[in-house]
Design an enzyme around this catalytic site. Structure first.
Site, PDB file in Angstrom:
ATOM      1  N   TRP A 101      13.599   0.920   5.245  1.00 16.38           N
ATOM      2  CA  TRP A 101      12.322   0.614   5.812  1.00 16.38           C
ATOM      3  C   TRP A 101      12.685  -0.920   6.619  1.00 16.38           C
ATOM      4  O   TRP A 101      12.076  -1.041   7.763  1.00 16.38           O
ATOM      5  CB  TRP A 101      11.468   0.111   4.796  1.00 16.38           C
ATOM      6  CG  TRP A 101      11.066   1.474   3.698  1.00 16.38           C
ATOM      7  CD1 TRP A 101      11.263   1.349   2.565  1.00 16.38           C
ATOM      8  CD2 TRP A 101      10.485   2.525   4.563  1.00 16.38           C
ATOM      9  NE1 TRP A 101      10.690   2.672   2.168  1.00 16.38           N
ATOM     10  CE2 TRP A 101      10.268   3.550   3.094  1.00 16.38           C
ATOM     11  CE3 TRP A 101      10.123   3.148   5.575  1.00 16.38           C
ATOM     12  CZ2 TRP A 101       9.623   4.911   3.263  1.00 16.38           C
ATOM     13  CZ3 TRP A 101       9.571   4.296   5.795  1.00 16.38           C
ATOM     14  CH2 TRP A 101       9.404   5.195   4.827  1.00 16.38           C
ATOM     15  N   ASP A 171       8.184  -7.721   3.886  1.00 14.15           N
ATOM     16  CA  ASP A 171       7.387  -6.402   3.658  1.00 14.15           C
ATOM     17  C   ASP A 171       7.626  -6.067   2.051  1.00 14.15           C
ATOM     18  O   ASP A 171       8.527  -6.036   1.556  1.00 14.15           O
ATOM     19  CB  ASP A 171       8.287  -5.284   4.576  1.00 14.15           C
ATOM     20  CG  ASP A 171       7.569  -3.901   4.038  1.00 14.15           C
ATOM     21  OD1 ASP A 171       6.752  -3.761   2.990  1.00 14.15           O
ATOM     22  OD2 ASP A 171       8.254  -2.941   4.484  1.00 14.15           O
ATOM     23  N   LYS A 195       1.899   1.874  -2.904  1.00 15.65           N
ATOM     24  CA  LYS A 195       2.971   1.897  -3.893  1.00 15.65           C
ATOM     25  C   LYS A 195       2.572   1.231  -5.233  1.00 15.65           C
ATOM     26  O   LYS A 195       2.608   1.636  -6.437  1.00 15.65           O
ATOM     27  CB  LYS A 195       4.176   1.045  -3.207  1.00 15.65           C
ATOM     28  CG  LYS A 195       4.652   1.348  -1.987  1.00 15.65           C
ATOM     29  CD  LYS A 195       5.321   2.793  -2.166  1.00 15.65           C
ATOM     30  CE  LYS A 195       5.402   3.538  -0.621  1.00 15.65           C
ATOM     31  NZ  LYS A 195       6.175   2.874   0.556  1.00 15.65           N
TER      32      LYS A 195
HETATM   33  C1  PLP Z   1       6.896   3.161   1.762  1.00 13.68           C
HETATM   34  C2  PLP Z   1       7.210   1.991   2.331  1.00 13.68           C
HETATM   35  C3  PLP Z   1       7.311   1.692   3.722  1.00 13.68           C
HETATM   36  C4  PLP Z   1       6.219   2.841   4.464  1.00 13.68           C
HETATM   37  O1  PLP Z   1       5.074   3.029   4.291  1.00 13.68           O
HETATM   38  P1  PLP Z   1       3.941   3.885   5.047  1.00 13.68           P
HETATM   39  O2  PLP Z   1       2.526   3.472   4.489  1.00 13.68           O
HETATM   40  O3  PLP Z   1       4.313   5.240   5.027  1.00 13.68           O
HETATM   41  O4  PLP Z   1       4.204   3.412   6.600  1.00 13.68           O
HETATM   42  C5  PLP Z   1       7.635   0.753   4.414  1.00 13.68           C
HETATM   43  N1  PLP Z   1       8.166  -0.268   3.629  1.00 13.68           N
HETATM   44  C6  PLP Z   1       8.292  -0.152   2.204  1.00 13.68           C
HETATM   45  C7  PLP Z   1       8.822  -1.158   1.575  1.00 13.68           C
HETATM   46  C8  PLP Z   1       7.703   0.756   1.736  1.00 13.68           C
HETATM   47  O5  PLP Z   1       8.202   1.170   0.231  1.00 13.68           O
END
Ligand code: PLP
Length: 360
Positions: A101, A171, A195
């Site tokens: 990511w 993030d 998540k």
């Molecule tokens: C799942 C995830 C993403 C991607 O998320 P989307 O909503 O599918 O764009 C990005 N960063 C992290 C840390 C993730 O766990």
């Protein structure tokens, strides 16, 4: 069929209490005569829902007053672009690449300016967090970017990088609200809801106000400017209403559990059950360096791909689902987010012990 123990990395398990409440309110939300899915985002009823959600989130994270809370769409992926489009004021940014990511965010930022990778753990399949105490941070960097919990690889920053005074953007998709955090140490944190805090379709961004300015990259669409959403309190256009409503319920549920300190203690207890077993097991072992382990995502393997497959199959039959690891790591991954009850982890470990005995 009853509910299973769902170890999915995302979309992931939600608190049963929240789902039951939503079910009870499905046809008639508190005397409004309609579902939250059917009501105007400009209605008083929805205004209360979104305002309460924001306030509960502010309470949980103790968000300082000079930070805006935004409910956005487009997933974490859109943030990979919005961050550089809005914040690369001098066209430079430094990225710490600790997983897929972070790498995707880094690649996306390269489209908009001079994004540099200043540290990486790719040399060992992202199984650790690099030393970030003295990185070659560019004097002109507009920000330093991290992915705080690496969902796929099961690592977490246990100490924030030394950004040498630069703004930190993080993030936190897969560790959002799993423990307290000091928001004032960040310029911005954001996370996709699916998540740990709600259904897919909502992204929560918490941004220091002074960063939300109109001087963004030329050509940035109106919808991709944080200022658009900040000025309209996340109601510039139709927001993901139902998702925000469920997130709001999860925030209230978290408060009822005792807030984020209580969640941290609970999550540590859950993770310890699994890690302690992995450390003593003769069949299974964790793939992450001990000092970098995540509380939320726990990857593990047997070292034998066929045996891994057998385990996943038998676990699924026993009601432990979505344990297959990401293809880049292989093996298994148990995501044990806030809503995973401790019984789920205890029963999984009991099942692993049985499997170990049977396959010794
Ligand atoms: C799942 C995830 C993403 C991607 O998320 P989307 O909503 O599918 O764009 C990005 N960063 C992290 C840390 C993730 O766990």
């Amino acid at each position: 069929m009853g509910r299973v123990y769902n170890f999915s990395a995302g979309p992931a398990v939600l608190p049963e209490e929240v789902l039951k409440e939503a079910a009870a309110e499905m046809l008639d939300y508190r005397g409004s005569g309609m579902s939250v899915m059917e009501m105007s985002h400009r209605s008083k009823v929805f205004e209360t829902i979104i305002k309460e959600a924001e306030q509960d989130l502010r309470d949980l994270l103790e968000i300082p007053d000079n930070y805006k809370v935004l409910f956005l769409q487009g997933g974490a992926h859109l943030q990979f672009a919005m961050v550089p489009m809005n914040f690369m004021k001098h066209g430079k940014a430094d990225y710490i690449v600790t997983g897929q990511w972070a790498k995707k965010a880094f690649k996306e930022a390269q489209k908009f300016g001079d994004a540099r990778c200043i540290a990486s753990s790719e040399d060992k399949t992202f199984s650790y967090i690099p030393d970030c105490s003295d990185l070659p941070i560019d004097e002109d960097a507009d920000y330093v970017y991290i992915c705080e919990n690496n969902t796929i690889y099961g690592t977490k920053f246990h100490e924030l990088p030394n950004t040498k005074g630069k703004d930190l953007i993080s993030d936190v998709s897969s560790c959002f609200l799993s423990e307290p955090m000091d928001v004032s140490k960040y310029a911005m944190i954001y996370g996709g809801a699916q998540k740990n805090i709600g259904p897919a379709g909502v992204v929560v961004a918490i941004i220091r106000e002074d960063l939300i300015t109109p001087d963004v990259l030329e050509g940035t669409p109106t919808m991709l400017q944080y200022k658009t959403h900040a000025d309209a309190d996340s109601l510039f256009n139709t927001p993901p209403c139902y998702g925000i409503y469920i997130c709001g319920k999860v925030f209230k549920w978290l408060k009822k559990q005792g807030g984020l300190s209580a969640m941290k203690a609970y999550n540590e207890k859950k993770a310890a059950i699994l890690y302690n077993f992995l450390d003593e097991s003769k069949l299974f072992y964790g793939t992450v360096e001990k000092g970098s382990r995540s509380l939320m995502n726990v990857p593990f393997v047997t070292g034998d791909a066929q045996l891994d497959e057998k385990f996943i199959k038998e676990a699924t039959q026993a009601g432990f689902v979505n344990l297959k690891g990401h293809r880049s790591v292989g093996g298994m991954r148990a995501s044990i987010y806030n809503a995973m009850p401790i019984e789920g982890v205890e029963k999984l470990v009991a099942f692993m012990k049985k499997f170990e005995t049977e396959n010794a």
